[in-house]
Write a protein that holds these residues in place. Structure first.
Motif, PDB file in Angstrom:
ATOM      1  N   LEU A 204      -3.792   4.865  12.404  1.00  0.00           N
ATOM      2  CA  LEU A 204      -4.758   4.075  11.633  1.00  0.00           C
ATOM      3  C   LEU A 204      -4.274   2.640  11.426  1.00  0.00           C
ATOM      4  CD1 LEU A 204      -5.928   6.750   9.037  1.00  0.00           C
ATOM      5  CD2 LEU A 204      -7.155   5.922  11.054  1.00  0.00           C
ATOM      6  N   ARG A 205      -2.987   2.454  11.173  1.00  0.00           N
ATOM      7  CA  ARG A 205      -2.449   1.097  11.003  1.00  0.00           C
ATOM      8  C   ARG A 205      -2.548   0.308  12.304  1.00  0.00           C
ATOM      9  NH1 ARG A 205      -1.961  -1.660   6.478  1.00  0.00           N
ATOM     10  NH2 ARG A 205      -0.039  -2.647   7.112  1.00  0.00           N
ATOM     11  N   ASN A 206      -2.371   0.981  13.451  1.00  0.00           N
ATOM     12  CA  ASN A 206      -2.509   0.316  14.743  1.00  0.00           C
ATOM     13  C   ASN A 206      -3.945  -0.113  14.996  1.00  0.00           C
ATOM     14  OD1 ASN A 206       0.212   0.494  15.340  1.00  0.00           O
ATOM     15  ND2 ASN A 206      -0.004   2.390  16.520  1.00  0.00           N
ATOM     16  N   GLN A 207      -4.892   0.503  14.289  1.00  0.00           N
ATOM     17  CA  GLN A 207      -6.300   0.109  14.372  1.00  0.00           C
ATOM     18  C   GLN A 207      -6.641  -0.936  13.304  1.00  0.00           C
ATOM     19  OE1 GLN A 207      -8.811   3.621  14.237  1.00  0.00           O
ATOM     20  NE2 GLN A 207      -7.452   4.715  15.635  1.00  0.00           N
ATOM     21  N   ASN A 208      -5.605  -1.507  12.695  1.00  0.00           N
ATOM     22  CA  ASN A 208      -5.720  -2.558  11.664  1.00  0.00           C
ATOM     23  C   ASN A 208      -6.385  -2.099  10.368  1.00  0.00           C
ATOM     24  OD1 ASN A 208      -4.399  -4.551  13.184  1.00  0.00           O
ATOM     25  ND2 ASN A 208      -6.280  -4.933  14.337  1.00  0.00           N
ATOM     26  N   TRP A 209      -6.207  -0.839  10.024  1.00  0.00           N
ATOM     27  CA  TRP A 209      -6.692  -0.353   8.739  1.00  0.00           C
ATOM     28  C   TRP A 209      -5.727  -0.830   7.654  1.00  0.00           C
ATOM     29  CZ3 TRP A 209      -9.487   4.846   8.007  1.00  0.00           C
ATOM     30  CH2 TRP A 209     -10.417   5.051   9.021  1.00  0.00           C
ATOM     31  N   THR A 210      -6.266  -1.139   6.472  1.00  0.00           N
ATOM     32  CA  THR A 210      -5.421  -1.515   5.340  1.00  0.00           C
ATOM     33  C   THR A 210      -4.929  -0.252   4.634  1.00  0.00           C
ATOM     34  OG1 THR A 210      -7.241  -1.560   3.754  1.00  0.00           O
ATOM     35  CG2 THR A 210      -6.784  -3.616   4.976  1.00  0.00           C
ATOM     36  N   HIS A 211      -3.942  -0.430   3.776  1.00  0.00           N
ATOM     37  CA  HIS A 211      -3.456   0.712   2.993  1.00  0.00           C
ATOM     38  C   HIS A 211      -4.601   1.290   2.158  1.00  0.00           C
ATOM     39  CE1 HIS A 211       0.805   0.610   3.908  1.00  0.00           C
ATOM     40  NE2 HIS A 211       0.779  -0.707   3.767  1.00  0.00           N
ATOM     41  N   PHE A 212      -5.408   0.426   1.572  1.00  0.00           N
ATOM     42  CA  PHE A 212      -6.518   0.870   0.735  1.00  0.00           C
ATOM     43  C   PHE A 212      -7.509   1.698   1.553  1.00  0.00           C
ATOM     44  CE2 PHE A 212     -10.656   0.235  -1.356  1.00  0.00           C
ATOM     45  CZ  PHE A 212     -10.352   0.781  -2.601  1.00  0.00           C
ATOM     46  N   GLN A 213      -7.835   1.271   2.772  1.00  0.00           N
ATOM     47  CA  GLN A 213      -8.762   2.008   3.624  1.00  0.00           C
ATOM     48  C   GLN A 213      -8.193   3.380   4.002  1.00  0.00           C
ATOM     49  OE1 GLN A 213      -9.035  -1.064   6.608  1.00  0.00           O
ATOM     50  NE2 GLN A 213     -11.201  -1.442   6.121  1.00  0.00           N
TER      51      GLN A 213
ATOM     52  N   GLN B 175      -8.390   5.690   0.963  1.00  0.00           N
ATOM     53  CA  GLN B 175      -9.755   6.181   0.769  1.00  0.00           C
ATOM     54  C   GLN B 175     -10.115   7.225   1.819  1.00  0.00           C
ATOM     55  OE1 GLN B 175     -12.223   2.614   0.655  1.00  0.00           O
ATOM     56  NE2 GLN B 175     -12.614   3.048  -1.501  1.00  0.00           N
ATOM     57  N   HIS B 176      -9.714   6.987   3.047  1.00  0.00           N
ATOM     58  CA  HIS B 176     -10.024   7.906   4.150  1.00  0.00           C
ATOM     59  C   HIS B 176      -9.485   9.315   3.880  1.00  0.00           C
ATOM     60  CE1 HIS B 176     -10.679   9.276   8.283  1.00  0.00           C
ATOM     61  NE2 HIS B 176      -9.415   9.660   8.321  1.00  0.00           N
ATOM     62  N   PHE B 177      -8.296   9.397   3.304  1.00  0.00           N
ATOM     63  CA  PHE B 177      -7.691  10.691   3.028  1.00  0.00           C
ATOM     64  C   PHE B 177      -7.997  11.201   1.618  1.00  0.00           C
ATOM     65  CE2 PHE B 177      -5.085   9.298   6.654  1.00  0.00           C
ATOM     66  CZ  PHE B 177      -5.251  10.411   7.466  1.00  0.00           C
ATOM     67  N   GLY B 178      -8.826  10.483   0.865  1.00  0.00           N
ATOM     68  CA  GLY B 178      -9.292  10.953  -0.435  1.00  0.00           C
ATOM     69  C   GLY B 178      -8.399  10.643  -1.617  1.00  0.00           C
ATOM     70  N   PHE B 179      -7.445   9.730  -1.466  1.00  0.00           N
ATOM     71  CA  PHE B 179      -6.571   9.360  -2.584  1.00  0.00           C
ATOM     72  C   PHE B 179      -7.346   8.470  -3.548  1.00  0.00           C
ATOM     73  CE2 PHE B 179      -3.503  10.579   0.565  1.00  0.00           C
ATOM     74  CZ  PHE B 179      -2.438  11.102  -0.154  1.00  0.00           C
ATOM     75  N   GLU B 180      -7.437   8.902  -4.800  1.00  0.00           N
ATOM     76  CA  GLU B 180      -8.098   8.094  -5.817  1.00  0.00           C
ATOM     77  C   GLU B 180      -7.111   7.114  -6.450  1.00  0.00           C
ATOM     78  OE1 GLU B 180      -9.875  10.862  -8.509  1.00  0.00           O
ATOM     79  OE2 GLU B 180     -11.268  11.612  -6.988  1.00  0.00           O
ATOM     80  N   CYS B 181      -5.855   7.487  -6.470  1.00  0.00           N
ATOM     81  CA  CYS B 181      -4.810   6.662  -7.081  1.00  0.00           C
ATOM     82  C   CYS B 181      -3.926   6.087  -5.971  1.00  0.00           C
ATOM     83  CB  CYS B 181      -3.984   7.503  -8.046  1.00  0.00           C
ATOM     84  SG  CYS B 181      -2.598   6.616  -8.765  1.00  0.00           S
ATOM     85  N   ILE B 182      -3.889   4.766  -5.881  1.00  0.00           N
ATOM     86  CA  ILE B 182      -3.116   4.120  -4.816  1.00  0.00           C
ATOM     87  C   ILE B 182      -1.625   4.399  -4.974  1.00  0.00           C
ATOM     88  CG2 ILE B 182      -2.797   1.872  -5.920  1.00  0.00           C
ATOM     89  CD1 ILE B 182      -3.786   2.371  -2.229  1.00  0.00           C
ATOM     90  N   ASP B 183      -1.161   4.602  -6.202  1.00  0.00           N
ATOM     91  CA  ASP B 183       0.250   4.928  -6.423  1.00  0.00           C
ATOM     92  C   ASP B 183       0.608   6.279  -5.798  1.00  0.00           C
ATOM     93  OD1 ASP B 183       0.729   2.580  -7.787  1.00  0.00           O
ATOM     94  OD2 ASP B 183       0.338   3.459  -9.751  1.00  0.00           O
ATOM     95  N   THR B 184      -0.301   7.259  -5.888  1.00  0.00           N
ATOM     96  CA  THR B 184      -0.070   8.560  -5.277  1.00  0.00           C
ATOM     97  C   THR B 184      -0.012   8.414  -3.759  1.00  0.00           C
ATOM     98  OG1 THR B 184      -1.251   9.607  -7.100  1.00  0.00           O
ATOM     99  CG2 THR B 184      -0.901  10.952  -5.132  1.00  0.00           C
ATOM    100  N   TYR B 185      -0.894   7.577  -3.212  1.00  0.00           N
ATOM    101  CA  TYR B 185      -0.891   7.308  -1.769  1.00  0.00           C
ATOM    102  C   TYR B 185       0.456   6.720  -1.343  1.00  0.00           C
ATOM    103  CZ  TYR B 185      -1.434   4.352   2.348  1.00  0.00           C
ATOM    104  OH  TYR B 185      -1.223   3.719   3.546  1.00  0.00           O
ATOM    105  N   PHE B 186       0.922   5.682  -2.058  1.00  0.00           N
ATOM    106  CA  PHE B 186       2.195   5.050  -1.693  1.00  0.00           C
ATOM    107  C   PHE B 186       3.371   6.006  -1.875  1.00  0.00           C
ATOM    108  CE2 PHE B 186       0.040   0.840  -2.178  1.00  0.00           C
ATOM    109  CZ  PHE B 186       0.258   0.422  -0.882  1.00  0.00           C
TER     110      PHE B 186
END
Length: 107
Positions: free
Chosen positions: A65-74, A77-88
């Protein structure tokens, strides 16, 4: 048998408390007057699993996904994380490299 089984706490009661929006910590401390770990042991002993609203991803999925220039936020969201801290937190756990801070340039 656990302590909560001994007092007659049931899965139905647990699910009703969750439906009104109480967290496990609130259920344990405010409703059952026990520690959250006691509730956790009871849930495990009774096979109660709460579905997480997100799906954990692999380093390969993240890289694609990063190679497709997706942002961390995108990606979050794609994987259903509501909290960005949990994602990181998950990203660091699977080996996603941390973004380095820009170094100050002396003028």
């Amino acid at each position: 048998m656990t302590l909560l089984d001994d007092i007659g706490f049931t899965e139905k009661q647990y699910r009703e408390l969750r439906e009104i929006g109480l967290s496990d910590t609130e259920i344990a401390r405010e409703e059952l007057h026990c520690s959250p770990s006691t509730l956790s042991v009871w849930k495990k002993a009774n096979g109660i699993v709460i579905q997480k609203p997100y799906r954990l991803f692999t380093l390969e999925e993240w890289t694609e996904l990063r190679n497709q220039n997706w942002t961390h936020f995108q990606i979050a969201q794609h994987f259903g994380f509501e909290c960005i801290d949990t994602y990181f937190y998950h990203a660091r756990k699977i080996g996603v490299p941390r973004k380095r801070r820009r170094e100050k340039v002396e003028s």
